[in-house]
Design a protein around this motif. Structure first.
Motif, short mmCIF file in Angstrom:
data_model
loop_
_atom_site.label_atom_id
_atom_site.label_comp_id
_atom_site.label_asym_id
_atom_site.label_seq_id
_atom_site.Cartn_x
_atom_site.Cartn_y
_atom_site.Cartn_z
N ARG A 121 0.83 -1.21 0.00
CA ARG A 121 0.00 0.00 0.00
C ARG A 121 0.86 1.26 0.00
O ARG A 121 0.53 2.25 -0.67
CB ARG A 121 -0.93 0.01 1.20
CG ARG A 121 -2.10 -0.94 1.07
CD ARG A 121 -2.98 -0.88 2.29
NE ARG A 121 -4.10 -1.80 2.19
CZ ARG A 121 -4.88 -2.10 3.21
NH1 ARG A 121 -4.69 -1.53 4.40
NH2 ARG A 121 -5.88 -2.94 3.04
N GLN A 122 1.97 1.23 0.76
CA GLN A 122 2.87 2.38 0.77
C GLN A 122 3.47 2.63 -0.61
O GLN A 122 3.81 3.77 -0.95
CB GLN A 122 3.99 2.18 1.80
CG GLN A 122 3.51 2.28 3.21
CD GLN A 122 4.58 1.90 4.23
OE1 GLN A 122 5.65 1.38 3.89
NE2 GLN A 122 4.30 2.15 5.50
N GLN A 123 3.58 1.59 -1.41
CA GLN A 123 4.09 1.71 -2.78
C GLN A 123 2.96 1.95 -3.78
O GLN A 123 3.16 1.88 -4.98
CB GLN A 123 4.84 0.43 -3.18
CG GLN A 123 5.99 0.06 -2.27
CD GLN A 123 7.08 1.11 -2.25
OE1 GLN A 123 7.48 1.60 -3.28
NE2 GLN A 123 7.54 1.44 -1.06
N GLU A 124 1.74 2.17 -3.23
CA GLU A 124 0.53 2.39 -4.03
C GLU A 124 0.19 1.17 -4.89
O GLU A 124 -0.28 1.29 -6.02
CB GLU A 124 0.66 3.66 -4.87
CG GLU A 124 0.80 4.89 -4.00
CD GLU A 124 0.92 6.18 -4.79
OE1 GLU A 124 0.90 6.14 -6.04
OE2 GLU A 124 1.03 7.23 -4.15
N ILE A 125 0.43 -0.01 -4.31
CA ILE A 125 0.06 -1.27 -4.95
C ILE A 125 -1.03 -1.91 -4.11
O ILE A 125 -0.83 -2.15 -2.92
CB ILE A 125 1.28 -2.23 -5.05
CG1 ILE A 125 2.40 -1.60 -5.86
CG2 ILE A 125 0.85 -3.58 -5.63
CD1 ILE A 125 3.71 -2.38 -5.81
N ARG A 126 -2.18 -2.15 -4.70
CA ARG A 126 -3.27 -2.84 -4.00
C ARG A 126 -3.35 -4.26 -4.55
O ARG A 126 -3.54 -4.45 -5.74
CB ARG A 126 -4.61 -2.13 -4.21
CG ARG A 126 -4.71 -0.76 -3.57
CD ARG A 126 -4.60 -0.76 -2.06
NE ARG A 126 -5.61 -1.50 -1.35
CZ ARG A 126 -6.71 -0.98 -0.84
NH1 ARG A 126 -6.98 0.30 -0.96
NH2 ARG A 126 -7.55 -1.76 -0.17
N ASP A 127 -3.19 -5.22 -3.69
CA ASP A 127 -3.31 -6.64 -4.07
C ASP A 127 -4.53 -7.17 -3.33
O ASP A 127 -4.46 -7.54 -2.16
CB ASP A 127 -2.05 -7.40 -3.69
CG ASP A 127 -2.02 -8.81 -4.25
OD1 ASP A 127 -3.10 -9.47 -4.25
OD2 ASP A 127 -0.95 -9.27 -4.66
N HIS A 128 -5.66 -7.18 -4.01
CA HIS A 128 -6.93 -7.53 -3.38
C HIS A 128 -6.95 -8.97 -2.87
O HIS A 128 -7.53 -9.24 -1.82
CB HIS A 128 -8.09 -7.26 -4.34
CG HIS A 128 -8.21 -5.80 -4.68
ND1 HIS A 128 -8.64 -4.85 -3.78
CD2 HIS A 128 -7.90 -5.13 -5.82
CE1 HIS A 128 -8.60 -3.66 -4.34
NE2 HIS A 128 -8.16 -3.80 -5.58
N ALA A 129 -6.29 -9.88 -3.57
CA ALA A 129 -6.24 -11.27 -3.11
C ALA A 129 -5.47 -11.37 -1.79
O ALA A 129 -5.89 -12.09 -0.87
CB ALA A 129 -5.61 -12.18 -4.16
N MET A 130 -4.35 -10.65 -1.66
CA MET A 130 -3.57 -10.68 -0.42
C MET A 130 -4.36 -10.05 0.72
O MET A 130 -4.32 -10.53 1.86
CB MET A 130 -2.23 -9.96 -0.60
CG MET A 130 -1.29 -10.62 -1.58
SD MET A 130 -0.70 -12.22 -0.99
CE MET A 130 0.07 -12.82 -2.48
#
Length: 179
Positions: A155-164
């Protein structure tokens, strides 16, 4: 002319590389995806109660970080990475081309999941991943904390991994029931 040395990270190397570097860039690797696909019997589990750790499984694409390392310290960094990433030799050292956030393509050292290793878990359902992660603990701590750290740092890298993120909700529910 010196060779540029780059390292690609997709898990804890993104937020805790553990080595000096000249440059860090967001990067994307195509043809592999971030997955809890390796049984952990060292860092996040034991042989009696394995957990799961991340690997680069075949297929898809993964956003991570690439680090440029000075040639003069490369032998030290390379030795550190082999020790860190290969405690049970579940990864295959490889060269992979990534696209950096600024558009450049560079060759990186990366560690791919060895699909022939006994610790290869393969494509597990989210339910099975949650069962393995909930309650597992190894030399580096609780497995759920590894998952939680991953989500926070993505999230801090602005990556959302919905499965994780869904996986974490499932693990938290299992751990609550176990208390």
């Amino acid at each position: 002319m010196s060779v540029e040395r780059w390292v690609f990270g997709y898990g804890s190397l993104m937020w805790r590389p553990g080595f000096d570097h000249l440059e860090r860039q967001a990067a994307t690797l195509h043809g592999r995806r971030r997955a809890f696909c390796i049984y952990s019997v060292h860092h996040r589990g034991t042989y009696e109660r394995p957990g799961l750790v991340l690997g680069l499984a075949p297929g898809g694409a993964v956003r991570g970080a690439a680090y440029r390392v000075a040639e003069e310290i490369w032998p030290e960094v390379y030795g550190y990475l082999r020790e860190r990433e290969q405690p049970t030799e579940t990864y295959v050292e490889a060269s992979a081309t990534v696209r950096l956030a600024d558009g450049r393509k560079v060759e990186t050292l990366t560690f791919l999941s060895d699909v022939h290793h006994p610790q290869w878990a393969g494509a597990l359902s989210l339910e099975r991943q949650a069962e393995l992660i909930a309650g597992a603990t190894g030399l580096s701590g609780r497995n759920v904390e590894y998952l939680r750290d991953l989500i926070i740092h993505l999230r801090q890298q602005e990556i959302r991994d919905h499965a994780m993120e869904k996986l974490l909700v499932m693990v938290d529910a299992l751990e609550l029931v176990a208390k």
